[in-house]
Design a protein around this motif. Structure first.
Motif, PDB file in Angstrom:
ATOM      1  N   PRO A  74       0.915  -1.069   0.045  1.00  0.00           N
ATOM      2  CA  PRO A  74      -0.006   0.037  -0.029  1.00  0.00           C
ATOM      3  C   PRO A  74       0.898   1.265   0.095  1.00  0.00           C
ATOM      4  O   PRO A  74       2.081   1.187   0.674  1.00  0.00           O
ATOM      5  CB  PRO A  74      -0.842  -0.388   1.247  1.00  0.00           C
ATOM      6  N   ALA A  75       0.356   2.361  -0.468  1.00  0.00           N
ATOM      7  CA  ALA A  75       1.248   3.481  -0.649  1.00  0.00           C
ATOM      8  C   ALA A  75       0.897   4.490   0.734  1.00  0.00           C
ATOM      9  O   ALA A  75       1.751   5.186   0.703  1.00  0.00           O
ATOM     10  CB  ALA A  75       0.593   4.221  -1.761  1.00  0.00           C
ATOM     11  N   LEU A  76       0.070   4.062   1.391  1.00  0.00           N
ATOM     12  CA  LEU A  76      -0.203   4.858   2.601  1.00  0.00           C
ATOM     13  C   LEU A  76      -0.826   3.814   3.754  1.00  0.00           C
ATOM     14  O   LEU A  76      -1.656   3.057   3.300  1.00  0.00           O
ATOM     15  CB  LEU A  76      -1.316   6.022   2.412  1.00  0.00           C
ATOM     16  N   VAL A  77      -0.354   3.827   4.910  1.00  0.00           N
ATOM     17  CA  VAL A  77      -0.692   3.127   5.959  1.00  0.00           C
ATOM     18  C   VAL A  77      -1.038   3.714   7.132  1.00  0.00           C
ATOM     19  O   VAL A  77      -0.302   4.768   7.529  1.00  0.00           O
ATOM     20  CB  VAL A  77       0.430   2.169   6.455  1.00  0.00           C
ATOM     21  N   PHE A  78      -2.534   3.594   7.732  1.00  0.00           N
ATOM     22  CA  PHE A  78      -2.883   3.971   9.010  1.00  0.00           C
ATOM     23  C   PHE A  78      -2.681   2.835   9.823  1.00  0.00           C
ATOM     24  O   PHE A  78      -2.968   1.655   9.696  1.00  0.00           O
ATOM     25  CB  PHE A  78      -4.311   4.421   8.973  1.00  0.00           C
ATOM     26  N   ALA A  79      -2.299   3.305  11.151  1.00  0.00           N
ATOM     27  CA  ALA A  79      -2.058   1.991  12.175  1.00  0.00           C
ATOM     28  C   ALA A  79      -2.813   2.466  13.534  1.00  0.00           C
ATOM     29  O   ALA A  79      -2.543   3.705  14.130  1.00  0.00           O
ATOM     30  CB  ALA A  79      -0.429   1.881  12.474  1.00  0.00           C
ATOM     31  N   GLN A  80      -3.684   1.680  13.855  1.00  0.00           N
ATOM     32  CA  GLN A  80      -4.382   1.752  15.349  1.00  0.00           C
ATOM     33  C   GLN A  80      -3.167   1.497  16.528  1.00  0.00           C
ATOM     34  O   GLN A  80      -2.577   0.715  16.323  1.00  0.00           O
ATOM     35  CB  GLN A  80      -5.373   1.180  15.517  1.00  0.00           C
ATOM     36  N   HIS A  81      -3.387   2.598  17.355  1.00  0.00           N
ATOM     37  CA  HIS A  81      -2.177   2.619  18.566  1.00  0.00           C
ATOM     38  C   HIS A  81      -3.169   2.913  19.719  1.00  0.00           C
ATOM     39  O   HIS A  81      -3.565   4.087  19.800  1.00  0.00           O
ATOM     40  CB  HIS A  81      -1.103   3.550  18.325  1.00  0.00           C
ATOM     41  N   PRO A  82      -3.463   1.987  20.763  1.00  0.00           N
ATOM     42  CA  PRO A  82      -2.521   0.741  20.887  1.00  0.00           C
ATOM     43  C   PRO A  82      -3.328  -0.336  20.183  1.00  0.00           C
ATOM     44  O   PRO A  82      -4.250  -0.411  19.631  1.00  0.00           O
ATOM     45  CB  PRO A  82      -2.795   0.466  22.410  1.00  0.00           C
ATOM     46  N   PRO A  83      -2.158  -1.632  19.955  1.00  0.00           N
ATOM     47  CA  PRO A  83      -0.895  -1.851  20.843  1.00  0.00           C
ATOM     48  C   PRO A  83       0.058  -0.939  19.745  1.00  0.00           C
ATOM     49  O   PRO A  83      -0.161  -0.734  18.788  1.00  0.00           O
ATOM     50  CB  PRO A  83      -0.572  -3.280  20.740  1.00  0.00           C
ATOM     51  N   SER A  84       1.126  -0.492  20.746  1.00  0.00           N
ATOM     52  CA  SER A  84       2.346   0.118  20.201  1.00  0.00           C
ATOM     53  C   SER A  84       2.955  -0.549  19.039  1.00  0.00           C
ATOM     54  O   SER A  84       3.404   0.056  18.077  1.00  0.00           O
ATOM     55  CB  SER A  84       3.219   0.658  20.907  1.00  0.00           C
ATOM     56  N   PHE A  85       2.895  -1.944  18.877  1.00  0.00           N
ATOM     57  CA  PHE A  85       3.764  -2.897  17.903  1.00  0.00           C
ATOM     58  C   PHE A  85       3.047  -2.568  16.452  1.00  0.00           C
ATOM     59  O   PHE A  85       3.592  -2.656  15.506  1.00  0.00           O
ATOM     60  CB  PHE A  85       3.455  -4.240  18.324  1.00  0.00           C
ATOM     61  N   THR A  86       1.695  -2.230  16.389  1.00  0.00           N
ATOM     62  CA  THR A  86       1.244  -1.638  14.987  1.00  0.00           C
ATOM     63  C   THR A  86       1.952  -0.698  14.584  1.00  0.00           C
ATOM     64  O   THR A  86       2.204  -0.777  13.211  1.00  0.00           O
ATOM     65  CB  THR A  86      -0.360  -1.488  15.314  1.00  0.00           C
ATOM     66  N   ILE A 332      -2.312  14.858   4.139  1.00  0.00           N
ATOM     67  CA  ILE A 332      -1.941  13.507   3.286  1.00  0.00           C
ATOM     68  C   ILE A 332      -1.768  13.841   1.880  1.00  0.00           C
ATOM     69  O   ILE A 332      -0.712  13.411   1.247  1.00  0.00           O
ATOM     70  CB  ILE A 332      -3.105  12.483   3.434  1.00  0.00           C
ATOM     71  N   LEU A 333      -2.498  14.591   1.384  1.00  0.00           N
ATOM     72  CA  LEU A 333      -2.319  14.819  -0.107  1.00  0.00           C
ATOM     73  C   LEU A 333      -1.228  15.830  -0.621  1.00  0.00           C
ATOM     74  O   LEU A 333      -1.023  15.770  -1.622  1.00  0.00           O
ATOM     75  CB  LEU A 333      -3.629  15.634  -0.552  1.00  0.00           C
ATOM     76  N   THR A 334      -0.525  16.383   0.504  1.00  0.00           N
ATOM     77  CA  THR A 334       0.634  17.329   0.089  1.00  0.00           C
ATOM     78  C   THR A 334       1.806  16.560   0.705  1.00  0.00           C
ATOM     79  O   THR A 334       3.000  17.108   0.752  1.00  0.00           O
ATOM     80  CB  THR A 334       0.379  18.687   1.218  1.00  0.00           C
ATOM     81  N   CYS A 335       1.735  15.282   1.184  1.00  0.00           N
ATOM     82  CA  CYS A 335       2.845  14.668   1.388  1.00  0.00           C
ATOM     83  C   CYS A 335       3.843  14.463   0.288  1.00  0.00           C
ATOM     84  O   CYS A 335       3.134  13.916  -0.756  1.00  0.00           O
ATOM     85  CB  CYS A 335       2.610  13.317   2.118  1.00  0.00           C
ATOM     86  N   PRO A 336       4.943  14.677   0.003  1.00  0.00           N
ATOM     87  CA  PRO A 336       5.902  14.300  -0.907  1.00  0.00           C
ATOM     88  C   PRO A 336       5.836  13.034  -1.556  1.00  0.00           C
ATOM     89  O   PRO A 336       5.622  13.009  -2.778  1.00  0.00           O
ATOM     90  CB  PRO A 336       7.238  14.908  -0.538  1.00  0.00           C
ATOM     91  N   ALA A 337       5.559  11.984  -0.813  1.00  0.00           N
ATOM     92  CA  ALA A 337       5.845  10.605  -1.372  1.00  0.00           C
ATOM     93  C   ALA A 337       4.329  10.544  -2.065  1.00  0.00           C
ATOM     94  O   ALA A 337       4.235   9.648  -3.053  1.00  0.00           O
ATOM     95  CB  ALA A 337       5.677   9.534  -0.262  1.00  0.00           C
TER      96      ALA A 337
END
Length: 349
Positions: A74-86, A332-337
């Motif tokens: 994926p070009a963009l990842v969202f991670a739910q925290h906790p747990p911090s490992f995600t 998000i849309l102005t992120c260089p990547a």
């Protein structure tokens, strides 16, 4: 079909929201992901909690998530925290591929010793994230002081589908609980003893490992156990008030937000965050039996006004959410990547 106000479909279709847990544990994440048009990927092997379960499930989830990300890219990842490992896995994937990641940090990400250590690693993960989504200024200030970017996105009203749920005669109060240590349920039970004409229904999974279940309940207090979503929403919608209490400062109450979505007046703890956010249709109480009892008396003494105000608040909060979502999408849309991969995708409307 693209969700109005969401990420452009070419970005949303190439993004994923990783949550380590079943859908029942992602009541904030799922509406947030849906509002952005992003798919939620639930990764879990067991619903059990505790140290022994963690030894088994977290390594499995880390491997399964890494395998999924490297396979799907994926070009963009969202991670739910906790747990911090995600968030750590998302950060590692970002370091390998150059893909940006966004951390969705809930209160325990800052309050629980389980998820704040090692602090140096947490700071690295936060600083390298495109942004970390938090619910209040306090957590945002902590992140910014450490050199990270923060986006304040408070819980917001969503469309819920309640089933019909039978109500008892008189005043009905649903106590939204998970039997966590910060919930003053003993004080709620004490208040109930002094209000025999009020029916209290306490939600939450009584079979959950480590659940702090009150004992010696009076006749007007019922433990509902875990309810299917439609029945739970029906109970909240049909009740005269929804009670969501916490002894921890800076802690948003998701249960109170669900009550707001359903237009049910709220009784919650008298913390600055909760007083600011739930500023209408709400009684704020201290976490004592006397405070809870007095709060219920205040509410039923002017119930029609609280019902009108909670509907007004729902409209206000939805407008605030639209502004916060627009700022997050712009980030998000102005992120260089993202710009490099898609050019400059236009906003959807």
């Amino acid at each position: 079909m693209t969700v109005p106000g969401a990420l452009p479909h070419e970005v949303a279709d190439d993004a994923v929201f990783i949550a380590w847990g079943p859908p029942a544990y992602t009541n904030r994440t799922r509406p947030l992901a849906a509002a952005l048009g992003v798919e939620v990927r639930h990764v879990y092997s067991t619903r059990r909690r505790g140290a022994l379960a963690a030894v088994v499930k977290y390594p499995y989830q880390a491997v399964a998530t890494t395998w999924y990300l490297l396979r799907q890219r994926p070009a963009l990842v969202f991670a739910q925290h906790p747990p911090s490992f995600t968030a750590m896995v998302a950060a590692a994937y970002g370091a390998i591929t150059g893909s940006p990641y966004v951390v969705d940090a809930h209160s325990d990400a800052f309050d629980s010793p389980w998820w704040t250590r090692p602090r140096w690693l947490q700071r690295v993960v936060a600083r390298r994230a495109l942004t970390t989504i938090v619910t209040n200024d306090h957590f945002a200030d902590l992140l910014r002081a450490g050199g990270a970017h923060a986006s304040i996105v408070r819980d917001f009203p969503t469309e819920l589908e309640p089933a019909s749920y039978p109500m008892a005669p008189g005043l009905n109060v649903v106590v939204i609980a998970t039997f966590a240590p910060d919930e003053p349920l003993a004080e709620v039970v004490s208040a109930a003893r002094a209000l025999p004409d009020v029916t209290f229904r306490v939600t939450g999974d009584t079979r959950r490992e480590g659940a702090a279940i009150p004992s010696n309940l009076p006749p007007n207090v019922e433990l509902t156990g875990f309810l299917p979503a439609a029945d739970y929403y029906g109970l909240v919608h049909g009740s005269d008030a929804a009670m969501a209490l916490t002894t921890r400062d800076h802690t948003m109450q998701r249960g109170a937000c669900e009550a707001l979505s359903l237009g049910t007046p709220i009784i919650t703890s008298d913390w600055p965050l909760l007083r600011t956010y739930f500023c209408k249709g709400t009684v704020h109480v201290d976490n004592t039996a006397a405070g809870i009892r007095d709060g219920i008396d205040r509410l039923r003494g002017d119930l029609d006004r609280y019902r009108e105000e909670i509907v007004e608040l729902r409209t206000d909060v939805r407008a605030e959410w639209d502004t916060a979502r627009e700022a997050l999408v712009e980030r998000i849309l102005t992120c260089p990547a993202i710009v490099h991969r898609y050019g400059s995708p236009s906003h959807t409307s």
